[in-house]
Write an enzyme that holds these catalytic residues in place. Structure first.
Site, PDB file in Angstrom:
ATOM      1  N   GLU A 267     -26.354 -11.178 -16.973  1.00 21.78           N
ATOM      2  CA  GLU A 267     -26.338 -11.347 -15.522  1.00 21.78           C
ATOM      3  C   GLU A 267     -24.974 -11.652 -14.914  1.00 21.78           C
ATOM      4  OE1 GLU A 267     -29.060 -10.859 -13.511  1.00 21.78           O
ATOM      5  OE2 GLU A 267     -29.961 -10.128 -15.361  1.00 21.78           O
TER       6      GLU A 267
ATOM      7  N   SER B 115     -86.092 -44.577 -23.913  1.00 23.09           N
ATOM      8  CA  SER B 115     -86.036 -45.897 -24.541  1.00 23.09           C
ATOM      9  C   SER B 115     -84.669 -46.262 -25.093  1.00 23.09           C
ATOM     10  CB  SER B 115     -87.072 -45.980 -25.670  1.00 23.09           C
ATOM     11  OG  SER B 115     -88.377 -45.962 -25.144  1.00 23.09           O
TER      12      SER B 115
END
Length: 751
Positions: A82, A356
């Site tokens: 770049e 229960s």
């Protein structure tokens, strides 16, 4: 025709005017200080307990890293691709600036290569559009020059590498390294770094695999980058010649998703919302969230469910498992169901009444009030109660409760027997006598959120588990019994870190790290555990016995019409809840091997619990530990009901004897008294009468019965549970279809 002098003069004036314009523009252009929306967002990561392996990544696919973490050869590859003259310029290239000025003066277009600083200015800071206009181009140049004169080259390159887009939804070099190579940026080699650098030019077009035009274009660009590195002196020609195009991964994420990933994500986000000091946008805050989960443990949970055959169950049947560390509340593993069947999990979301399995909270309330498990209470069935737990005649305006229709008649029993056999009448009376508000308070203190109990707070059926409670809170509630009476907050999140401005990670305090106050004394917890040990040893959960014989405590639960079945059990190191239920609130049916209403907490849930625990024990080498025995030091028996007195001996109808005197007759009807004989020595006790082949009932009666003889053909389920290897117990369909349902496990009766 104008002379060359005139033309030259005009051109010079225009150039001077352009330079003056550039200078003036630079002077009045401010240095930007605000980034574009989302450009600094960093995705958060949810990790396994090792703090490294990702479970899932959230939000933006970006994780900013310091430049020092990016290998030098990767930096050089990006520069070769770049901006090869990056370290020799201040924001813009002199040639580029002259070209821009010339095009301004001559009216040319604004196209041209941009430096790294210019790309950063355009893509990072607010105030620059993507329009291809002269004014925008010059503004970009001015800002780039300002940035170049304000920030160091290293800082600019660091910001650029953390901002630029690489394709595969990856923003920044770290996210790109994971997306393409599933590794940290610090581990990228030269070829991989050059490929990522090449991607910057056309990230949405290039392809890393195949042999089409897009792939060939990427390879051409990759070679361009490597050749540039040679020209820059960062790569030798020999190294260049040895390079091979790198192989990338098929999947874009380094997080290996499982069927439970979505449930993990939702639970973690819920927990993050409870933590103070976090940014509002949790997903894009760059958080590192470490959990208590281990992928091996998650496999133990999944395998235990798979072995139970969940894949063959009807879609309406939900099932889940979750295990909690009693020491600190960490969730060690869970199975929240199959997301392809339902998007709602089965362990963090309330799915069914707990039956229960709620009774231990009633027992804990009695223990908190100083009543020991030796307390006695009437267990006969049926019984009818008023709101205070007083017995009323059946048929009057009262709350009628029944036990299991298969249970033998019961009288006054202690709380151990009431727990072991899950006696409904005893527990409803106990809850009403203790006060249902106090029962709710105890359950809440042990970690059950009150919102799940509030609507049933004044109903007698509360003690029978008519509340819908998520399995996670059942596992954590029982964890308090396992650890000696101290409640814990169940949680997945064990550490949260957020990145500070200097790039370091700061640890956030977690609310569940603070130890809670004890709810039960150690002896009260030991008594509750003693009662729940009997459930596994000889009660409703014998299938949960572990093969190595270590101590196990727990409680089963089955709701009205067998719509849900539970087993919540624990050893000292782990508390685990297993649930299964019909989403339609109808009897659980369609399960291979079971017919009718034959599924209750002591069947499939107890077996799943056992299978999971034995995988953990074997896989983690979990050593056996014993529970503390109760000392009854801070409690006394409460006599809610008194056993009937033993019958008095029947007095003899014979008249008193008289000593026999030789030659003297005794009066009519009077027997001679026996002669004095020496006191006999010890002898072998007389054994109970031998009933031969008479079978025993569920309670081991009558005396002398043979427990190995089945009491019926086919044998009842309770008998087969104790002798699963008996040949007559190999056809569960036939056995269970002929056995009475376990009403003593069911909930759902209310006033």
């Amino acid at each position: 025709m104008p002379s060359w002098k005139v033309v030259s003069g005009v051109t010079a004036l225009m150039f001077l005017a352009a330079v003056t314009l550039v200078g003036a523009g630079y002077a009045i252009t401010p240095m930007p200080d605000e980034p574009q929306d989302g450009v600094t967002d960093q995705g958060s990561a949810i990790l396994y307990q090792d703090g490294k392996t990702p479970i899932v990544r959230l939000g933006a696919t970006r994780e900013s890293v310091p430049l020092s973490r990016v290998p030098k050869h990767v930096q050089q590859a990006v520069l070769a691709a770049e901006d090869r003259n990056f370290y020799n310029e201040r924001g813009v290239s002199p040639k580029g600036l002259a070209r821009a000025v010339f095009k301004t003066a001559t009216g040319g277009d604004t196209q041209g290569g941009s430096t790294i600083t210019q790309q950063l200015a355009r893509n990072y800071y607010k105030g620059l559009s993507q329009d291809r206009t002269m004014s925008r181009k010059f503004k970009e140049i001015f800002i780039s020059m300002k940035v170049g004169n304000t920030l160091t080259h290293d800082k600019i390159l660091e910001m650029y590498l953390n901002t630029v887009y690489f394709g595969r939804e990856a923003n920044g070099i770290q996210a790109a390294s994971r997306a393409y190579f599933r590794q940290d940026v610090s581990k990228l080699n030269v070829a991989q770094g050059a490929m990522l650098a090449a991607m910057i030019q056309q990230p949405s077009y290039f392809k890393t695999r195949g042999n089409d035009e897009a792939n060939r274009a990427l390879r051409f660009r990759w070679n361009y980058v490597l050749d540039g590195m040679v020209k820059m002196g960062s790569l030798s020609q020999a190294e260049r010649q040895s390079m091979q195009f790198p192989r990338t991964t098929y999947k874009w994420s380094d997080a290996k998703e499982t069927s439970q990933t979505g449930f993990i994500r939702e639970r973690v986000m819920d927990e993050l919302n409870q933590i103070k000091g976090l940014p509002r946008d949790r997903e894009n805050a760059g958080l590192r969230v470490t959990t208590s989960l281990d992928p091996k443990w998650m496999e133990y949970a999944k395998d235990a469910m798979v072995e139970a055959g969940v894949a063959r169950w009807p879609k309406r049947i939900g099932a889940g498992l979750i295990a909690v560390d009693p020491e600190n509340g960490e969730i060690k593993a869970f199975y929240g169901g199959n997301p392809e069947r339902s998007q709602v999990d089965t362990v963090f979301t309330p799915g069914a009444q707990v039956g229960s399995s709620f009774k231990p909270y009633v027992l804990a309330t009695a223990l908190k009030k100083g009543q020991s498990i030796k307390s006695t209470i009437m267990g006969k069935s049926p019984q009818c109660f008023d709101g205070a737990g007083n017995n009323m005649p059946v048929g009057t305006d009262c709350y009628k409760v029944n036990n299991d229709e298969g249970d033998p008649p019961m009288g006054v029993i202690n709380l151990v027997k009431a727990t072991e056999k899950s006696v409904n009448t005893a527990y409803v009376k106990l809850g009403l006598k203790l006060g249902l508000d106090d029962v709710v308070e105890t359950a809440t203190e042990l970690g059950v959120p009150k919102k799940y109990l509030a609507q049933h707070q004044n109903q007698g059926g509360l003690s029978l588990g008519i509340s819908n409670i998520p399995a996670v809170y059942q596992a954590s509630g029982y964890a308090a019994f396992a650890n000696g009476g101290r409640p814990v907050t169940p949680h997945l999140v064990t550490k949260v870190e957020i990145k500070t401005e200097d790039g370091k990670m700061r640890k956030i305090p977690l609310p569940w790290d603070e130890e809670k106050e004890r709810v039960l004394t150690k002896d009260q917890a030991a008594q509750a555990t003693f009662a729940m040990k009997s459930v596994v040893q000889s009660g409703t959960a014998t299938r949960a016995r572990l093969s190595d014989g270590r101590e196990v405590a727990g409680k089963t639960g089955t709701t009205e019409k067998n719509a849900a079945a539970w087993f919540v059990g624990y050893v000292p190191q782990l508390s685990t809840a297993v649930t299964m239920y019909n989403e339609k609130v109808k009897p659980i049916s369609g399960i291979p091997g079971f017919q009718g209403n034959s599924i209750y907490g002591g069947t499939i849930p107890a077996q799943i619990w056992k299978n999971f625990m034995e995988k953990v024990i074997a896989g983690e080498n979990m050593q056996p530990e014993s529970f503390d025995p109760p000392t009854y030091s801070d409690s006394t028996p409460k006599v809610w009901d008194t056993p009937p007195p033993a019958p008095s001996p029947t007095p003899s109808t014979n008249p008193s004897c008289q000593p026999a005197v030789p030659g003297t007759p005794l009066p009519p009807g009077v027997e001679p008294c026996p002669l004095d004989t020496p006191t006999p020595g010890p002898s072998t006790p007389t054994p109970p009468p031998d009933s031969g082949g008479q079978p025993c009932d569920q309670w081991g009666m009558p005396l002398g019965c043979n427990p190995d003889v089945p009491p019926s053909t086919p044998p009842p389920s309770w008998w087969c549970e104790r002798r699963p290897d008996n040949p007559q117990c190999q056809n569960p369909d036939q056995q269970r279809s002929n056995q009475p349902q376990r009403q003593s496990e069911r909930s759902g009766w209310g006033p």
